[in-house]
Design an enzyme around this catalytic site. Structure first.
Site, PDB file in Angstrom:
ATOM      1  N   ASP A  34      39.091 -10.363  32.181  1.00 44.74           N
ATOM      2  CA  ASP A  34      40.082  -9.924  32.198  1.00 44.74           C
ATOM      3  C   ASP A  34      41.270  -9.842  32.628  1.00 44.74           C
ATOM      4  OD1 ASP A  34      39.067  -8.153  35.819  1.00 44.74           O
ATOM      5  OD2 ASP A  34      41.507  -8.962  35.392  1.00 44.74           O
ATOM      6  N   ILE A  35      42.453  -9.389  32.575  1.00 48.05           N
ATOM      7  CA  ILE A  35      43.996  -9.083  32.155  1.00 48.05           C
ATOM      8  C   ILE A  35      44.476 -10.197  33.057  1.00 48.05           C
ATOM      9  CG2 ILE A  35      45.073  -7.262  32.969  1.00 48.05           C
ATOM     10  CD1 ILE A  35      46.251  -7.004  30.528  1.00 48.05           C
ATOM     11  N   ASN A  91      32.605  -2.300  41.278  1.00 44.91           N
ATOM     12  CA  ASN A  91      33.469  -1.807  42.709  1.00 44.91           C
ATOM     13  C   ASN A  91      33.374   0.450  41.781  1.00 44.91           C
ATOM     14  OD1 ASN A  91      34.409  -3.953  43.640  1.00 44.91           O
ATOM     15  ND2 ASN A  91      35.945  -4.171  42.438  1.00 44.91           N
ATOM     16  N   GLY A  97      37.244   0.153  45.960  1.00 45.32           N
ATOM     17  CA  GLY A  97      38.021  -0.759  44.990  1.00 45.32           C
ATOM     18  C   GLY A  97      38.532  -0.107  43.591  1.00 45.32           C
ATOM     19  N   GLN A  98      37.842   1.052  42.902  1.00 42.37           N
ATOM     20  CA  GLN A  98      38.112   0.851  41.642  1.00 42.37           C
ATOM     21  C   GLN A  98      38.485   1.743  41.147  1.00 42.37           C
ATOM     22  OE1 GLN A  98      34.538   3.416  40.444  1.00 42.37           O
ATOM     23  NE2 GLN A  98      34.513   3.282  37.915  1.00 42.37           N
ATOM     24  N   SER A  99      39.328   1.013  40.032  1.00 43.07           N
ATOM     25  CA  SER A  99      40.800   1.408  39.236  1.00 43.07           C
ATOM     26  C   SER A  99      40.489   2.311  38.328  1.00 43.07           C
ATOM     27  CB  SER A  99      42.168   0.266  39.471  1.00 43.07           C
ATOM     28  OG  SER A  99      41.288  -0.731  38.821  1.00 43.07           O
ATOM     29  N   HIS A 104      32.024  -1.236  35.037  1.00 46.98           N
ATOM     30  CA  HIS A 104      32.100  -2.443  34.116  1.00 46.98           C
ATOM     31  C   HIS A 104      31.617  -3.421  35.841  1.00 46.98           C
ATOM     32  CE1 HIS A 104      36.140  -0.850  36.725  1.00 46.98           C
ATOM     33  NE2 HIS A 104      36.079  -1.955  36.798  1.00 46.98           N
ATOM     34  N   HIS A 106      32.410  -6.966  37.313  1.00 48.16           N
ATOM     35  CA  HIS A 106      33.150  -8.599  37.155  1.00 48.16           C
ATOM     36  C   HIS A 106      32.470  -9.658  36.700  1.00 48.16           C
ATOM     37  CE1 HIS A 106      37.052  -6.344  38.750  1.00 48.16           C
ATOM     38  NE2 HIS A 106      36.478  -5.454  39.044  1.00 48.16           N
TER      39      HIS A 106
HETATM   40  P1  AMP Z   1      37.786  -2.160  39.308  1.00 46.05           P
HETATM   41  O1  AMP Z   1      39.801  -2.571  40.350  1.00 46.05           O
HETATM   42  O2  AMP Z   1      37.029  -2.934  39.940  1.00 46.05           O
HETATM   43  O3  AMP Z   1      38.099  -1.269  38.903  1.00 46.05           O
HETATM   44  O4  AMP Z   1      38.875  -3.216  37.658  1.00 46.05           O
HETATM   45  C1  AMP Z   1      39.665  -2.945  37.018  1.00 46.05           C
HETATM   46  C2  AMP Z   1      39.168  -4.593  35.778  1.00 46.05           C
HETATM   47  O5  AMP Z   1      40.201  -3.713  35.218  1.00 46.05           O
HETATM   48  C3  AMP Z   1      40.945  -5.261  37.272  1.00 46.05           C
HETATM   49  O6  AMP Z   1      40.119  -6.118  37.451  1.00 46.05           O
HETATM   50  C4  AMP Z   1      41.782  -5.318  36.051  1.00 46.05           C
HETATM   51  O7  AMP Z   1      42.683  -6.575  36.054  1.00 46.05           O
HETATM   52  C5  AMP Z   1      41.390  -5.374  34.725  1.00 46.05           C
HETATM   53  N1  AMP Z   1      41.856  -4.747  33.714  1.00 46.05           N
HETATM   54  C6  AMP Z   1      42.916  -3.514  33.564  1.00 46.05           C
HETATM   55  N2  AMP Z   1      43.347  -3.473  32.232  1.00 46.05           N
HETATM   56  C7  AMP Z   1      42.735  -4.373  31.404  1.00 46.05           C
HETATM   57  C8  AMP Z   1      43.398  -4.781  30.183  1.00 46.05           C
HETATM   58  N3  AMP Z   1      43.747  -4.667  29.787  1.00 46.05           N
HETATM   59  N4  AMP Z   1      42.632  -5.466  29.653  1.00 46.05           N
HETATM   60  C9  AMP Z   1      41.593  -6.639  30.954  1.00 46.05           C
HETATM   61  N5  AMP Z   1      41.190  -5.896  31.542  1.00 46.05           N
HETATM   62  C10 AMP Z   1      41.854  -4.817  32.196  1.00 46.05           C
END
Ligand code: AMP
Length: 118
Positions: A34-35, A91, A97-99, A104, A106
């Site tokens: 994760d970034i 999520n 809290g899915q973004s 995916h 975690h």
């Molecule tokens: P969620 O909020 O559960 O949808 O998780 C999305 C995750 O993707 C978050 O923890 C972000 O930090 C991660 N994320 C977003 N962009 C990147 C990226 N380019 N490389 C790795 N992780 C990322």
């Protein structure tokens, strides 16, 4: 039928358009760091084929979802947190809290995680 283009950031990672620190991959799944890590170990496990979230997984995605969870356990082992313990989270939707709109999991470990989540 042509598959819809995956315009999420994970689609870009899968196509090699942006870099990722990949720790595991096979024909069905990719795992990368994760970034914005929330724990010393924070890896995301995603399917190569886009499924928008666990809520969008269809009956014939059962084997894929099972495989992704097996990959989570393998990644935890590889990252050295299997014995100390870790958490696997997905999520779903706004309240979850899915973004990123691509399923995916975690994998979080390397510190004691609090419960319940915020
Ligand atoms: P969620 O909020 O559960 O949808 O998780 C999305 C995750 O993707 C978050 O923890 C972000 O930090 C991660 N994320 C977003 N962009 C990147 C990226 N380019 N490389 C790795 N992780 C990322």
């Amino acid at each position: 039928m042509a598959e819809q283009r995956n315009d999420t950031v994970f689609g870009m990672i899968l196509r090699g358009e942006i870099p990722a620190d990949i720790v595991y991959e096979d024909e069905l799944a990719v795992a990368f760091r994760d970034i914005a890590p929330q724990a010393p170990v924070h890896v995301l496990v995603i399917p190569r084929r886009r499924v928008r979230s666990l809520a969008h997984a269809a009956a014939d995605d059962q084997a894929l979802v099972g495989h992704l969870l097996s990959v989570c356990a393998a990644v935890a082992e590889q990252e050295g947190v299997a014995e100390s313990g870790y958490r696997v989270v997905t999520n779903i939707g706004e309240n979850g809290g899915q973004s990123v709109d691509h399923l995916h999991f975690h994998v979080l470990g390397g510190r004691r995680l609090s419960w319940p989540p915020g």
